[in-house]
Write a protein that holds these residues in place. Structure first.
Motif, PDB file in Angstrom:
ATOM      1  N   ASP A  43       0.341 -32.638 -14.015  1.00 45.54           N
ATOM      2  CA  ASP A  43       0.843 -31.712 -13.001  1.00 45.54           C
ATOM      3  C   ASP A  43       2.347 -31.872 -12.780  1.00 45.54           C
ATOM      4  OD1 ASP A  43      -1.370 -30.198 -12.442  1.00 45.54           O
ATOM      5  OD2 ASP A  43      -1.972 -31.338 -10.664  1.00 45.54           O
ATOM      6  N   ASP A  44       2.864 -33.099 -12.931  1.00 48.49           N
ATOM      7  CA  ASP A  44       4.310 -33.306 -12.812  1.00 48.49           C
ATOM      8  C   ASP A  44       5.045 -32.553 -13.919  1.00 48.49           C
ATOM      9  OD1 ASP A  44       4.048 -35.050 -10.616  1.00 48.49           O
ATOM     10  OD2 ASP A  44       3.679 -36.750 -11.967  1.00 48.49           O
ATOM     11  N   VAL A  45       4.484 -32.613 -15.112  1.00 47.13           N
ATOM     12  CA  VAL A  45       5.080 -31.894 -16.243  1.00 47.13           C
ATOM     13  C   VAL A  45       5.031 -30.391 -15.985  1.00 47.13           C
ATOM     14  CG1 VAL A  45       4.882 -31.400 -18.716  1.00 47.13           C
ATOM     15  CG2 VAL A  45       4.462 -33.719 -17.865  1.00 47.13           C
ATOM     16  N   LEU A  46       3.877 -29.897 -15.543  1.00 48.05           N
ATOM     17  CA  LEU A  46       3.739 -28.471 -15.262  1.00 48.05           C
ATOM     18  C   LEU A  46       4.708 -28.024 -14.175  1.00 48.05           C
ATOM     19  CD1 LEU A  46       2.416 -25.714 -15.519  1.00 48.05           C
ATOM     20  CD2 LEU A  46       0.541 -26.542 -14.064  1.00 48.05           C
ATOM     21  N   ASN A  47       4.836 -28.818 -13.126  1.00 52.65           N
ATOM     22  CA  ASN A  47       5.754 -28.460 -12.037  1.00 52.65           C
ATOM     23  C   ASN A  47       7.195 -28.414 -12.514  1.00 52.65           C
ATOM     24  OD1 ASN A  47       3.738 -28.159 -10.101  1.00 52.65           O
ATOM     25  ND2 ASN A  47       3.829 -30.313  -9.479  1.00 52.65           N
ATOM     26  N   GLU A  48       7.559 -29.329 -13.416  1.00 51.90           N
ATOM     27  CA  GLU A  48       8.924 -29.312 -13.937  1.00 51.90           C
ATOM     28  C   GLU A  48       9.156 -28.096 -14.830  1.00 51.90           C
ATOM     29  OE1 GLU A  48      12.750 -30.515 -13.809  1.00 51.90           O
ATOM     30  OE2 GLU A  48      11.053 -31.264 -12.635  1.00 51.90           O
TER      31      GLU A  48
END
Length: 226
Positions: A43-48
């Protein structure tokens, strides 16, 4: 988190060149490239990714997780045009447990799987993903909606045609006149293609090129010809 975000910008550059059909186009091992990013989740990757786009994230989209979920800790990221079984195996061999793919994982645009339940090809692929705790994220709609279009940007960079492009948002190129045969040969060499399908006189001089990549539809293609 600054270190991982700097490296993520590099990953976004790799994504603009996601042109391989059945190979990994880019790799980011979290343990090496994102050393300060222990505990980075999918999710951190997706948010970035969302933070880097010029468009809003739509509720109705095919850009969703096709395997795994956002809470998975990311060890490394692979980008590809098509998440084939060979690509997934290559990612697993490299210790990468997140794959960002442009096209579907399960053989249809919306990755609907009910029809494939019990099919040995589908079941083998699903089993492999589960065995390796692998996250697959599709990044299609928003990569086209952001400006400039990420796929178009990657194509222009790969071709080296930036200086010929008439406008950043248009895939129209004005270049020195050359024979259609020579242009085709250059494209074939650039993409290491075994075959090229050409319609037209190979000796015709070409100086303006319109490019309609993917499946934009007949209206978009006719509009370009006009």
């Amino acid at each position: 988190m600054l270190g991982w975000r700097r490296s993520f910008l590099c990953l976004m550059v790799v994504l603009t060149s996601t042109l391989g059909w059945s190979q990994i186009s880019g790799v980011r091992p979290v343990s090496e490239e994102l050393g300060s990013a222990k505990g980075v989740r999918a999710d951190d990757v997706l948010n970035e990714i969302k933070n880097q786009l010029t468009c809003s994230w739509a509720d109705e989209t095919v850009d969703t997780y096709k395997s795994g979920d956002g809470s998975t800790t990311v060890k490394g990221i692979a980008t590809t045009f098509l998440a084939t079984q060979a690509v997934l195996e290559q990612a697993a061999d490299l210790g990468l447990n997140m794959v960002i793919t442009h096209e579907p994982t399960f053989y249809n645009h919306r990755d609907e799987t009910a029809f494939f339940v019990g099919d040995p090809i589908y079941e083998a692929k699903r089993s492999f993903l589960e065995k390796h705790d692998m996250v697959v994220l599709r990044f299609h709609d928003h990569w086209h909606r952001t400006r400039p279009d990420g796929i178009h940007l990657g194509m222009v960079r790969r071709l080296g045609w930036k200086d010929y492009q008439t406008h950043p948002d248009e895939m129209v190129f004005v270049m020195p006149p050359q024979r259609l045969h020579d242009l085709t040969a250059a494209l074939q060499k650039n993409f290491d293609a075994n075959n090229m399908r050409v319609v037209g006189d190979p000796d015709a001089l070409v100086s303006m090129v319109g490019m309609a990549v993917g499946a934009p539809g007949s209206k978009a293609q006719i509009r370009m010809l006009r």
